[in-house]
Design a protein around this motif. Structure first.
Motif, mmCIF file in Angstrom:
data_model
loop_
_atom_site.group_PDB
_atom_site.id
_atom_site.type_symbol
_atom_site.label_atom_id
_atom_site.label_comp_id
_atom_site.label_asym_id
_atom_site.label_seq_id
_atom_site.Cartn_x
_atom_site.Cartn_y
_atom_site.Cartn_z
ATOM 1 N N ALA A 80 -17.561 -19.856 -33.676
ATOM 2 C CA ALA A 80 -18.223 -18.810 -34.463
ATOM 3 C C ALA A 80 -17.279 -18.408 -35.591
ATOM 4 O O ALA A 80 -16.099 -18.793 -35.603
ATOM 5 C CB ALA A 80 -18.557 -17.600 -33.595
ATOM 6 N N LEU A 81 -17.796 -17.633 -36.539
ATOM 7 C CA LEU A 81 -16.983 -17.171 -37.664
ATOM 8 C C LEU A 81 -16.792 -15.668 -37.574
ATOM 9 O O LEU A 81 -17.740 -14.920 -37.290
ATOM 10 C CB LEU A 81 -17.655 -17.516 -39.002
ATOM 11 C CG LEU A 81 -17.852 -18.985 -39.319
ATOM 12 C CD1 LEU A 81 -18.566 -19.146 -40.672
ATOM 13 C CD2 LEU A 81 -16.531 -19.733 -39.337
ATOM 14 N N ASP A 124 -27.870 -6.145 -40.890
ATOM 15 C CA ASP A 124 -26.754 -6.790 -41.584
ATOM 16 C C ASP A 124 -26.164 -7.823 -40.626
ATOM 17 O O ASP A 124 -25.543 -7.465 -39.620
ATOM 18 C CB ASP A 124 -25.724 -5.730 -41.953
ATOM 19 C CG ASP A 124 -24.474 -6.308 -42.600
ATOM 20 O OD1 ASP A 124 -24.340 -7.545 -42.637
ATOM 21 O OD2 ASP A 124 -23.625 -5.518 -43.047
ATOM 22 N N LEU A 125 -26.366 -9.104 -40.926
ATOM 23 C CA LEU A 125 -25.954 -10.159 -40.001
ATOM 24 C C LEU A 125 -24.453 -10.392 -39.980
ATOM 25 O O LEU A 125 -23.938 -11.027 -39.054
ATOM 26 C CB LEU A 125 -26.678 -11.465 -40.357
ATOM 27 C CG LEU A 125 -28.202 -11.445 -40.211
ATOM 28 C CD1 LEU A 125 -28.789 -12.788 -40.626
ATOM 29 C CD2 LEU A 125 -28.617 -11.107 -38.779
ATOM 30 N N LEU A 126 -23.712 -9.904 -40.975
ATOM 31 C CA LEU A 126 -22.256 -10.040 -40.929
ATOM 32 C C LEU A 126 -21.651 -9.056 -39.943
ATOM 33 O O LEU A 126 -20.794 -9.424 -39.134
ATOM 34 C CB LEU A 126 -21.647 -9.832 -42.321
ATOM 35 C CG LEU A 126 -21.534 -11.081 -43.202
ATOM 36 C CD1 LEU A 126 -22.892 -11.493 -43.719
ATOM 37 C CD2 LEU A 126 -20.553 -10.848 -44.353
ATOM 38 N N ARG A 127 -22.103 -7.816 -40.010
ATOM 39 C CA ARG A 127 -21.534 -6.784 -39.131
ATOM 40 C C ARG A 127 -22.394 -6.542 -37.900
ATOM 41 O O ARG A 127 -22.007 -5.751 -37.036
ATOM 42 C CB ARG A 127 -21.362 -5.483 -39.915
ATOM 43 C CG ARG A 127 -20.391 -5.594 -41.099
ATOM 44 C CD ARG A 127 -20.177 -4.243 -41.747
ATOM 45 N NE ARG A 127 -21.442 -3.677 -42.230
ATOM 46 C CZ ARG A 127 -21.724 -2.379 -42.226
ATOM 47 N NH1 ARG A 127 -20.850 -1.500 -41.746
ATOM 48 N NH2 ARG A 127 -22.885 -1.944 -42.691
ATOM 49 N N TYR A 186 -14.668 -22.365 -37.317
ATOM 50 C CA TYR A 186 -15.855 -22.576 -36.483
ATOM 51 C C TYR A 186 -15.568 -23.591 -35.374
ATOM 52 O O TYR A 186 -15.994 -23.413 -34.225
ATOM 53 C CB TYR A 186 -17.019 -23.054 -37.358
ATOM 54 C CG TYR A 186 -18.332 -23.174 -36.621
ATOM 55 C CD1 TYR A 186 -19.120 -22.049 -36.390
ATOM 56 C CD2 TYR A 186 -18.787 -24.407 -36.161
ATOM 57 C CE1 TYR A 186 -20.328 -22.147 -35.719
ATOM 58 C CE2 TYR A 186 -19.979 -24.518 -35.482
ATOM 59 C CZ TYR A 186 -20.745 -23.382 -35.265
ATOM 60 O OH TYR A 186 -21.938 -23.480 -34.582
ATOM 61 N N CYS A 187 -14.857 -24.648 -35.712
ATOM 62 C CA CYS A 187 -14.527 -25.668 -34.707
ATOM 63 C C CYS A 187 -13.584 -25.101 -33.636
ATOM 64 O O CYS A 187 -13.666 -25.475 -32.459
ATOM 65 C CB CYS A 187 -13.889 -26.883 -35.369
ATOM 66 S SG CYS A 187 -15.033 -27.832 -36.393
ATOM 67 N N LEU A 226 -27.049 -19.444 -37.023
ATOM 68 C CA LEU A 226 -27.516 -20.371 -38.056
ATOM 69 C C LEU A 226 -26.731 -20.179 -39.351
ATOM 70 O O LEU A 226 -26.352 -21.153 -40.020
ATOM 71 C CB LEU A 226 -29.014 -20.151 -38.304
ATOM 72 C CG LEU A 226 -29.662 -21.042 -39.359
ATOM 73 C CD1 LEU A 226 -29.567 -22.508 -38.961
ATOM 74 C CD2 LEU A 226 -31.127 -20.644 -39.562
ATOM 75 N N LEU A 227 -26.442 -18.922 -39.703
ATOM 76 C CA LEU A 227 -25.652 -18.640 -40.907
ATOM 77 C C LEU A 227 -24.241 -19.207 -40.757
ATOM 78 O O LEU A 227 -23.714 -19.849 -41.678
ATOM 79 C CB LEU A 227 -25.601 -17.130 -41.145
ATOM 80 C CG LEU A 227 -24.758 -16.644 -42.328
ATOM 81 C CD1 LEU A 227 -25.280 -17.204 -43.652
ATOM 82 C CD2 LEU A 227 -24.733 -15.110 -42.368
ATOM 83 N N ASP A 228 -23.617 -18.988 -39.591
ATOM 84 C CA ASP A 228 -22.281 -19.535 -39.348
ATOM 85 C C ASP A 228 -22.273 -21.051 -39.498
ATOM 86 O O ASP A 228 -21.379 -21.636 -40.129
ATOM 87 C CB ASP A 228 -21.806 -19.157 -37.943
ATOM 88 C CG ASP A 228 -21.369 -17.707 -37.836
ATOM 89 O OD1 ASP A 228 -21.336 -17.018 -38.884
ATOM 90 O OD2 ASP A 228 -21.052 -17.262 -36.718
#
Length: 658
Positions: free
Chosen positions: A230-231, A175-178, A225-226, A209-211
């Motif tokens: 990262a998010l 799970d790339l979010l967590r 992000y800026c 890449l997703l962020d």
């Protein structure tokens, strides 16, 4: 009420045939506790494919509604057909859905019908998330499938998972979010843990890449992000929900429905990213009928409630027909089973008993507050067969049964052939008509004789005519009729089935009410072309001049004049016959490629592309529909049963390439 709506999801499952839609639906029902045993397509034990023909053929034919509960949410789900011949079932379902899960085969990626249903969802503005299924198959590759989503569907894939293991060794996802691993054991139990060491670097790369991709599409995410580089998980989840709703991106998850891997996070994604229905209980009742079904116990009218509340015993208005109907019963539907309810509220999908004449597309509403929803559109039929009862005593029963079939499936059309007197049944394909005629036998107990399939031709014009003058004069002792029209007729580029009309009359030589009558008369003329009485398409007509009589001109006179004028003008404009063509995708082992190509050539097929795939070749070709009757048997013979094909409509083309 607002809380109930926010925790409701009305979704569909969309895919190409054999991508795993029905298996996925079965896993949803099993994991949520709606069923206590997993149904299997190959065993004929699924909940949603309950019709005997569906179980015999191993495909979904009729859209089926079911419900389940997950994480405090009510999910109303419609399992839709994946075969092109039943596209109209998908169209009617999409009209009443708030979201959808699009299922893709991890080996084949985006297939022809995948693209068709995706475009249908685009047209209805239905937000989607994607599930790449069958990751346990040989040759399965998430990245390749995602690339086909990007290239063929023109959307931005937002991949939120990384597979753990490949093909038969696929056991879970990251799970790339967590940034957590979800692994399913041999007992199919889900275990959560840290990302495997060998995947940490790749998982971190994919999360970056997703962020980046989300930040490019979402203003709020870009700001964070800026600032941070990262998010955060909450910002990312909120942005994914917004991008899903707007259609600017599609969240992509993966798994294997058959092996029960990846289903829980997909259910989480349904509740997290797909929208809740909108509506208000305090408004007058209004709902749209999207399906009608005759059962042994009576007629079921399937309804999406958009506003207000409807209760058992209420009298409602069929707005288009102007007829009042009584709601005798309200049913919560679970495929072929149901439970009684006292009421249905905005956001609900239910079946009601009582309305006797409401058809798919009808609006049922409060008689004191009439309103009319736009109905789903039906595709024009392209194949016809003559149908007659084997016993003359059953002729009347056949007419009644055909009427019920058309009532349940508006994409079927019944007419009487003027020359032969035969009853002709038309539909969207050979399989569509096979299913319909089998329903006559199984459901209605009729023995029928079915003729050979015939395609539905169209006519058009190859060149234009200008200044075509027609004068209509009729004098029979009473009030006369006089109308003169001058028409320009030319070919019209654009989608099949189009007709454009314009008026260039100046100085009031033809009053506006007569201009409208001219357009109506032209549409009358397009119903039967000069070559064979087929409908005419692809024509632009311009009214350039005309003349009236102070006493004898009328709307009827101008409508009549326009009908005869265009009829004669079409003959002068070099009419041409059009035949329906299909886009055919054939998958066959390389050893049989020559035989497949030769057969397609003999069927007037034109190959448009080839793709090599692990010892097989995928051929794309355009083939006249008339040449595809019986093709399944021929392909099996020429490939020793190892070749498969799919089709989808590709419009019309001049007969014989003219």
């Amino acid at each position: 009420m607002r809380t109930q709506l926010s925790r409701t999801r009305n979704i569909g499952v969309l895919a190409h045939v054999d991508a795993g839609k029905t298996t996925l639906t079965e896993r949803f029902l099993y994991l949520t506790g709606a069923t206590h045993k997993r149904g299997e397509v190959h065993d004929g034990t699924t909940v949603t494919d309950f019709d005997p023909q569906e179980r015999d053929r191993g495909i979904t034919i009729f859209a089926a509604a079911v419900s389940c509960d997950w994480d405090g949410h009510r999910i109303n789900l419609i399992d839709t057909p994946g075969h092109v011949d039943f596209t109209d079932e998908v169209e009617r379902a999409l009209r009443v859905l708030d979201g959808a899960v699009a299922v893709f085969d991890a080996v084949a990626g985006v297939e022809p019908q995948s693209e068709t249903v995706w475009r249908q969802a685009d047209r209805h503005g239905v937000p989607r998330i994607a599930f790449v299924n069958k990751l346990d198959r040989a040759g399965a590759d998430l990245d390749t499938a995602v690339a086909s989503i990007r290239e063929r569907l023109g959307t931005v894939p937002l991949v939120v998972q990384l597979p753990i293991g490949r093909e038969d060794g696929f056991t879970g996802v990251v799970d790339l979010l967590r940034m957590r691993a979800l692994v399913w054991g041999a007992d199919e139990a889900l275990a959560e843990g840290p990302v495997p060491e060998g995947l940490r670097e790749e998982a971190a790369r994919r999360r970056r890449l997703l962020d980046e991709t989300v930040a490019e599409l979402h203003a709020g995410a870009l700001e964070e992000y800026c600032a941070r580089g990262a998010l955060g998980a909450a910002t990312l989840a909120g942005a994914l929900r917004d991008l899903t709703a707007s259609g600017e991106g599609v969240v992509v998850l993966c798994g294997s429905a058959y092996r029960n891997r990846g289903i829980e996070p997909l259910l989480d994604a349904v509740t997290a990213y797909l929208p809740a229905p909108t509506g208000a209980a305090d408004e007058p009742f209004a709902g749209l009928v999207f399906k009608v079904q005759s059962t042994a116990t009576g007629r079921l009218t399937f309804l999406r409630v958009y506003a207000g509340t409807v209760r058992k015993g209420d009298v409602v208005l069929d707005a288009a027909a102007g007829r009042r109907e009584r709601i005798a019963r309200i049913l919560r539907v679970q495929a072929d089973r149901n439970t009684e309810a006292d009421r249905a509220v905005a956001g609900d999908i239910v079946a009601v008993v009582g309305p006797r004449t409401a058809r798919a597309g009808a609006t049922l509403c409060d008689p004191g507050a009439p309103r009319l929803f736009e109905p789903p559109r039906s595709a024009a039929p392209v194949v016809s067969v003559a149908v007659e009862a084997r016993r003359s005593l059953d002729t009347e029963r056949l007419a009644t049964a055909l009427g019920r079939l058309v009532e349940e499936d508006p994409s079927l059309v019944v007419r009487s052939d003027r020359e032969t007197g035969q009853t002709v049944l038309s539909g969207l394909g050979e399989l569509h008509l096979e299913v319909a005629t089998e329903q006559l036998r199984r459901v209605h107990g009729l023995e029928v004789t079915v003729g050979r399939p015939q395609v539905a031709y169209r006519e058009t014009v190859l060149r234009g005519v200008t200044g075509f003058v027609y004068r209509h004069v009729k004098q029979d002792g009473g009030a006369g009729q006089f109308a003169q029209v001058v028409l320009d007729v030319e070919p019209l580029d654009g989608p099949d089935g189009t007709f454009a009309f314009a008026s260039a009359v100046t100085g009031g030589r033809v009053p506006q009410e007569y201009v409208r009558a001219v357009e109506a008369g032209c549409r009358d003329a397009l119903a039967e072309g000069p070559l064979g009485g087929h409908p005419v398409t692809g024509v632009r007509v311009t009214l350039t001049d005309g003349a009236t009589h102070v006493k004898d001109s009328s709307e009827l006179a101008f409508r009549t004049a326009a009908r005869f004028a265009l009829r004669d003008a079409l003959r002068a404009a070099e009419p041409a016959l059009l035949e329906p063509v299909a886009e055919v995708t054939v998958t066959a082992p390389d050893a049989y490629l020559g035989a497949v190509l030769g057969d397609l050539s003999s069927r007037r097929g034109r190959v448009t592309g080839t793709t090599a795939r692990a010892g097989t070749t995928v051929l794309a070709a355009t083939v006249p529909l008339a040449e595809l009757f019986g093709y399944a048997t021929r392909l099996r013979t020429r490939t020793q049963g190892r070749g498969t094909f799919t089709t989808r409509p590709a419009g019309y083309a001049p007969l014989n390439g003219g």
